[in-house]
Design a protein around this motif. Structure first.
Motif, PDB file in Angstrom:
ATOM      1  N   HIS A   1     -13.615  -2.274   1.153  1.00  0.00           N
ATOM      2  CA  HIS A   1     -14.758  -1.408   0.861  1.00  0.00           C
ATOM      3  C   HIS A   1     -15.987  -2.195   0.430  1.00  0.00           C
ATOM      4  O   HIS A   1     -17.097  -1.659   0.400  1.00  0.00           O
ATOM      5  CB  HIS A   1     -14.387  -0.397  -0.236  1.00  0.00           C
ATOM      6  CG  HIS A   1     -14.231  -1.009  -1.593  1.00  0.00           C
ATOM      7  ND1 HIS A   1     -13.108  -1.717  -1.951  1.00  0.00           N
ATOM      8  CD2 HIS A   1     -15.055  -1.043  -2.666  1.00  0.00           C
ATOM      9  CE1 HIS A   1     -13.242  -2.137  -3.193  1.00  0.00           C
ATOM     10  NE2 HIS A   1     -14.408  -1.746  -3.655  1.00  0.00           N
ATOM     11  N   PRO A  41      -7.089   4.807   9.810  1.00  0.00           N
ATOM     12  CA  PRO A  41      -6.542   4.393   8.508  1.00  0.00           C
ATOM     13  C   PRO A  41      -5.130   4.942   8.338  1.00  0.00           C
ATOM     14  O   PRO A  41      -4.885   6.141   8.532  1.00  0.00           O
ATOM     15  CB  PRO A  41      -7.517   5.022   7.503  1.00  0.00           C
ATOM     16  CG  PRO A  41      -8.117   6.182   8.226  1.00  0.00           C
ATOM     17  CD  PRO A  41      -8.151   5.814   9.679  1.00  0.00           C
ATOM     18  N   ASP A  62      -9.547   0.259  -0.325  1.00  0.00           N
ATOM     19  CA  ASP A  62      -9.213  -0.568   0.828  1.00  0.00           C
ATOM     20  C   ASP A  62      -8.074   0.083   1.616  1.00  0.00           C
ATOM     21  O   ASP A  62      -7.231   0.784   1.040  1.00  0.00           O
ATOM     22  CB  ASP A  62      -8.814  -1.977   0.385  1.00  0.00           C
ATOM     23  CG  ASP A  62      -9.918  -2.663  -0.407  1.00  0.00           C
ATOM     24  OD1 ASP A  62      -9.605  -3.597  -1.165  1.00  0.00           O
ATOM     25  OD2 ASP A  62     -11.090  -2.252  -0.267  1.00  0.00           O
ATOM     26  N   HIS A  63      -8.033  -0.193   2.928  1.00  0.00           N
ATOM     27  CA  HIS A  63      -7.058   0.493   3.779  1.00  0.00           C
ATOM     28  C   HIS A  63      -6.493  -0.456   4.830  1.00  0.00           C
ATOM     29  O   HIS A  63      -7.179  -1.367   5.296  1.00  0.00           O
ATOM     30  CB  HIS A  63      -7.717   1.683   4.487  1.00  0.00           C
ATOM     31  CG  HIS A  63      -8.273   2.717   3.568  1.00  0.00           C
ATOM     32  ND1 HIS A  63      -9.547   2.620   3.027  1.00  0.00           N
ATOM     33  CD2 HIS A  63      -7.717   3.863   3.072  1.00  0.00           C
ATOM     34  CE1 HIS A  63      -9.770   3.661   2.254  1.00  0.00           C
ATOM     35  NE2 HIS A  63      -8.680   4.427   2.256  1.00  0.00           N
ATOM     36  N   GLU A 103      -7.088  -4.729   8.180  1.00  0.00           N
ATOM     37  CA  GLU A 103      -7.368  -4.172   6.856  1.00  0.00           C
ATOM     38  C   GLU A 103      -8.878  -4.198   6.631  1.00  0.00           C
ATOM     39  O   GLU A 103      -9.567  -5.163   7.006  1.00  0.00           O
ATOM     40  CB  GLU A 103      -6.641  -4.945   5.754  1.00  0.00           C
ATOM     41  CG  GLU A 103      -6.962  -6.411   5.673  1.00  0.00           C
ATOM     42  CD  GLU A 103      -6.153  -7.124   4.598  1.00  0.00           C
ATOM     43  OE1 GLU A 103      -6.273  -8.347   4.487  1.00  0.00           O
ATOM     44  OE2 GLU A 103      -5.396  -6.441   3.878  1.00  0.00           O
ATOM     45  N   THR A 125      -9.628  10.637   5.400  1.00  0.00           N
ATOM     46  CA  THR A 125     -10.137   9.294   5.078  1.00  0.00           C
ATOM     47  C   THR A 125     -11.025   8.772   6.205  1.00  0.00           C
ATOM     48  O   THR A 125     -12.071   8.153   5.948  1.00  0.00           O
ATOM     49  CB  THR A 125      -8.967   8.326   4.841  1.00  0.00           C
ATOM     50  OG1 THR A 125      -8.169   8.818   3.763  1.00  0.00           O
ATOM     51  CG2 THR A 125      -9.468   6.936   4.498  1.00  0.00           C
ATOM     52  N   ASN A 141       0.835  -1.194   0.000  1.00  0.00           N
ATOM     53  CA  ASN A 141       0.000   0.000   0.000  1.00  0.00           C
ATOM     54  C   ASN A 141       0.871   1.245   0.000  1.00  0.00           C
ATOM     55  O   ASN A 141       2.105   1.163  -0.080  1.00  0.00           O
ATOM     56  CB  ASN A 141      -0.908  -0.011   1.239  1.00  0.00           C
ATOM     57  CG  ASN A 141      -1.831  -1.209   1.251  1.00  0.00           C
ATOM     58  OD1 ASN A 141      -2.822  -1.255   0.539  1.00  0.00           O
ATOM     59  ND2 ASN A 141      -1.500  -2.201   2.082  1.00  0.00           N
ATOM     60  N   ALA A 187      -3.276   3.096   2.181  1.00  0.00           N
ATOM     61  CA  ALA A 187      -4.340   2.918   1.194  1.00  0.00           C
ATOM     62  C   ALA A 187      -3.783   2.172  -0.012  1.00  0.00           C
ATOM     63  O   ALA A 187      -2.605   2.292  -0.354  1.00  0.00           O
ATOM     64  CB  ALA A 187      -4.913   4.265   0.762  1.00  0.00           C
ATOM     65  N   ASP A 188      -4.669   1.373  -0.654  1.00  0.00           N
ATOM     66  CA  ASP A 188      -4.236   0.641  -1.853  1.00  0.00           C
ATOM     67  C   ASP A 188      -4.667   1.326  -3.135  1.00  0.00           C
ATOM     68  O   ASP A 188      -4.417   0.816  -4.226  1.00  0.00           O
ATOM     69  CB  ASP A 188      -4.776  -0.793  -1.826  1.00  0.00           C
ATOM     70  CG  ASP A 188      -6.281  -0.860  -2.033  1.00  0.00           C
ATOM     71  OD1 ASP A 188      -6.797  -1.969  -2.265  1.00  0.00           O
ATOM     72  OD2 ASP A 188      -6.973   0.184  -1.930  1.00  0.00           O
TER      73      ASP A 188
END
Length: 420
Positions: free
Chosen positions: A374, A350, A358-359, A371, A319, A308, A353-354
């Motif tokens: 979403h 968080p 998704d985090h 993790e 976020t 990430n 982030a990817d």
């Protein structure tokens, strides 16, 4: 085919045609002369009432046939060359009369002359052999069975899955069904809003049963920012792990090394903590003071953990607010609810982030790494392994880089001077 043929009359006509074809196939397979065995009968005479058997002999017992001569003395005459009357039965051996009566094969419906003449055209053809007739009969039976199955399916579909009389379907007023073809229903008004008016009341009861409440962690009580001192041992340990990561990146992935953010500000971290209503773990604050996230460079993905990209303090705060706006409710039964079982909870921080929604998150209460997906799930085995703190995430990343290892299913790889 159901979509192509919508008329029920056409369906019935088609089924009738298939049935007629099956009857024709069976009839043609059964057509042909029946081979009957010629039964040779012994010649013997059966006297009629009032006649005397040939040869003048009369059976014993005193009965005298009408119209004939009676020999005297009551003796039994000698047996003539013809069969005696009535013929003497022999157990297990059929007589000529039995063979004539039962030995011949009786004609079936398809062998009757009036039936075969209907299908004959021109000169009669040679009869089919037994194997062919059996094969055609089996095919005809199979076709008839398929016909009955299709007919039964049609009847069942007509009885159970009848087409609606209108294009409007009745259901609750939800976002997933708020289109022009759906009418909303409301409890207690069935006549106006359709036959399923009690649907909403049932859904409301289910919500009360699961006790859906606003997520208090997403609505923190406002507090003044306060800069907290970081434990010296924690800061020293974090700096050592970052030094290992920086040295490896500088040597092996210089492009990724250049994406590392500048040192963060303690006041900015304190302001984010006050806004989010939580305390960041000391290891996370020490890491942000070393590198406040990572930046995008041309054709280079920002450095981060488990593939990430590291977020800055402001990105983490924004976020968190966005995820709380998406899901600001929690389900459960009061004190027994588990925020870690939902896809998002306001107590999560968080940190990475990817790029696809998704985090990586840090549980502010238990300090371990998880993790969130979403699409609706959250787990605390990122990469397939347990990572119990942010410091452990730094150390395992440094170990994987230096030793060429991996963190679960994530294995660092360098391509054109950048870390993937």
């Amino acid at each position: 085919m159901r979509r192509l043929i919508t008329s029920r009359g056409l369906w019935l006509a088609l089924l009738a045609a298939v049935a007629a074809a099956a009857v024709v196939v069976i009839a043609r397979s059964r057509r042909g002369p029946v081979q009957r065995e010629e039964v040779a009968s012994d010649s013997f005479s059966i006297p009629t009432r009032g006649s005397v058997p040939t040869g003048g002999s009369v059976p014993t017992g005193g009965s005298v046939p009408t119209g004939g001569s009676v020999p005297t003395g009551g003796s039994v005459p000698a047996q003539s060359e013809k069969a005696q009357w009535p013929p003497a039965p022999i157990l297990g051996t059929p007589t000529a009369a039995d063979l004539q009566r039962y030995g011949a094969e009786k004609p079936s419906l398809f062998d009757r002359p009036e039936f075969t003449r209907f299908f004959e055209r021109g000169e009669p053809r040679e009869p089919l052999d037994d194997a062919t007739r059996r094969r055609l009969t089996r095919w005809a039976v199979a076709g008839f069975a398929i016909l009955m199955l299709a007919l039964g399916t049609q009847v069942l579909e007509s009885a159970v899955f009848s087409e609606p009389s209108s294009d409007v379907s009745w259901g609750p007023c939800l976002e997933s069904t708020s289109d022009s073809g759906t009418a909303c229903t409301f409890a207690g008004n069935e006549e106006e809003h359709g036959p399923d008016a009690d649907y909403v009341s049932q859904q409301s009861a289910e919500r009360e049963e699961t006790q859906v409440r606003p997520d208090a962690d997403c609505r923190p009580v406002g507090a003044e920012p306060r800069v907290r001192k970081i434990d010296a041992k924690v800061k020293g340990a974090v700096d050592r792990q970052w030094q290992r990561i920086e040295d490896w990146l500088k040597t092996n992935a210089p492009r990724s090394y250049r994406t590392l953010g500048k040192p963060g500000n303690a006041k900015t971290i304190a302001a984010a903590e006050a806004y989010m209503g939580m305390r960041f773990p000391d290891a996370l604050r020490a890491s942000l003071l070393r590198h406040d996230g990572a930046v995008y460079l041309k054709d280079t993905w920002p450095f981060g953990f488990l593939g990430n990209s590291n977020m800055s303090v402001r990105e983490m705060r924004d976020t968190w607010r966005e995820l709380c706006d998406i899901d600001s409710e929690e389900e459960g039964d009061g004190e027994f609810s588990d925020p870690r079982s939902e896809w998002w909870d306001g107590r999560m921080i968080p940190v990475d982030a990817d790029g696809g929604g998704d985090h990586l998150v840090v549980d502010s209460a238990r300090k371990d790494i998880g993790e969130t997906d979403h699409e609706g799930s959250m787990n605390f085995t990122p990469g397939g392994v347990r990572i119990r703190s942010f410091y452990a995430l730094l150390k395992t990343t440094a170990d994987a880089l230096e030793k060429g290892g991996s963190i679960g299913y994530w294995k660092p790889k360098v391509v054109d001077g950048g870390l993937n």
